[in-house]
Design a protein around this motif. Structure first.
Motif, PDB file in Angstrom:
ATOM      1  N   ASP A 100       0.801  -1.141   0.034  1.00 19.11           N
ATOM      2  CA  ASP A 100      -0.063  -0.069  -0.201  1.00 19.11           C
ATOM      3  C   ASP A 100       0.903   1.303  -0.109  1.00 19.11           C
ATOM      4  N   SER A 118      -2.833   4.090  -3.239  1.00 22.67           N
ATOM      5  CA  SER A 118      -3.028   2.576  -3.587  1.00 22.67           C
ATOM      6  C   SER A 118      -3.099   1.683  -2.635  1.00 22.67           C
ATOM      7  N   ASP A 121      -4.748  -3.360  -3.559  1.00 23.89           N
ATOM      8  CA  ASP A 121      -4.720  -3.684  -4.811  1.00 23.89           C
ATOM      9  C   ASP A 121      -5.887  -2.911  -5.703  1.00 23.89           C
ATOM     10  N   GLN A 122      -5.994  -1.697  -4.917  1.00 20.74           N
ATOM     11  CA  GLN A 122      -6.986  -0.528  -6.042  1.00 20.74           C
ATOM     12  C   GLN A 122      -6.272   0.697  -5.848  1.00 20.74           C
ATOM     13  N   THR A 123      -6.249   1.442  -6.767  1.00 25.51           N
ATOM     14  CA  THR A 123      -5.378   2.691  -7.148  1.00 25.51           C
ATOM     15  C   THR A 123      -6.454   3.797  -7.546  1.00 25.51           C
ATOM     16  N   TRP A 144       5.431   5.535 -10.657  1.00 23.90           N
ATOM     17  CA  TRP A 144       4.423   4.667 -10.115  1.00 23.90           C
ATOM     18  C   TRP A 144       2.975   5.094 -10.761  1.00 23.90           C
ATOM     19  N   ALA A 148       0.457   1.975 -12.128  1.00 22.94           N
ATOM     20  CA  ALA A 148      -0.986   2.116 -11.529  1.00 22.94           C
ATOM     21  C   ALA A 148      -2.013   1.994 -12.814  1.00 22.94           C
ATOM     22  N   ALA A 153      -8.250  -1.596 -11.943  1.00 25.77           N
ATOM     23  CA  ALA A 153      -8.808  -1.384 -10.600  1.00 25.77           C
ATOM     24  C   ALA A 153     -10.312  -1.139 -10.465  1.00 25.77           C
TER      25      ALA A 153
END
Length: 232
Positions: A100, A118, A121-123, A144, A148, A153
């Protein structure tokens, strides 16, 4: 080293206390600049950055229920950094795969605060909308962001990383094309039914040697009928 940081923080606190009156006359952007500029290079926990009312209020409004998670990650940042007009914090976990992570950016040119979070597992990207402009990110966060954007996501709250513009534009066009095809197919079926009715009527009517009545619609009649049906 620790003593040096504490002394800087103490001096910063004293200087801010001595300048309360002038700060009250500043605009929001000027106030943020005056507060953040002396904090560059310092640990945000030592300077109580997240407890400053102007910071906490904006972050709370921007992040909503994701405020606590974001601040918890940002507290691991070593120092407040500056890149041109961008003042930013990046969690120490930013380079760890699968971890994270969070990044906070304030743009002095536009007085816009933005956050990249993030988690699980979701951004998601959170950005103040009062400027009407997209968020600007420092170089350290560009890689980054690229990674992403390549990861699908589901919504976490805030704004989902933008999909490619071509994909967004293609969806409504495809829907319109499908609707047009359906309408044309229905119109063609009506024309065929009309021709069948005319052919049947001609067959039932006694023919005469000089009869020149067409058993099917002419090209002009078909075009006129199709135009009338499409305009219904």
């Amino acid at each position: 080293m620790r003593l040096s940081v504490l002394l800087k923080a103490a001096l910063l606190s004293l200087s801010l206390s001595a300048c309360v009156a002038p700060l009250l006359t500043m605009g929001p952007g000027q106030l943020m600049w005056a507060m953040l500029k002396p904090m560059v290079g310092l640990d945000p926990n030592t300077t109580n950055l997240f407890e400053q009312p102007v910071i906490k209020t904006r972050m709370t409004s921007l992040l909503g229920p994701h405020y606590d998670t974001t601040v918890s990650l940002l507290r691991t940042a070593g120092e407040l950094q500056q890149e041109g007009p961008l003042f930013y914090l990046v969690s120490r976990t930013a380079e760890q795969t699968g971890a994270d992570k969070a990044g906070l950016v304030w743009n002095a040119d536009s007085n816009q605060m933005s956050v990249l979070l993030s988690a699980n597992d979701q951004t998601r990207v959170f950005s103040e909308s009062h400027t009407g402009k997209a968020a600007v990110w420092p170089d350290e966060m560009q890689g980054w962001l690229t990674k992403a954007a390549q990861q699908p996501a589901p919504p976490l709250g805030g704004a989902l990383l933008a999909a490619p513009a071509t994909a967004l534009a293609a969806a409504p066009l495809q829907n319109e094309l499908d609707a047009t095809r359906t309408q044309l197919q229905q119109t063609e079926e009506k024309l065929k039914a009309l021709e069948n009715q005319q052919a049947k009527a001609a067959a039932d009517k006694p023919s005469t040697p000089n009869s020149s009545e067409p058993k099917t619609l002419s090209r002009e009649q078909r075009e006129a009928a199709m135009e009338a049906m499409l305009s219904e």
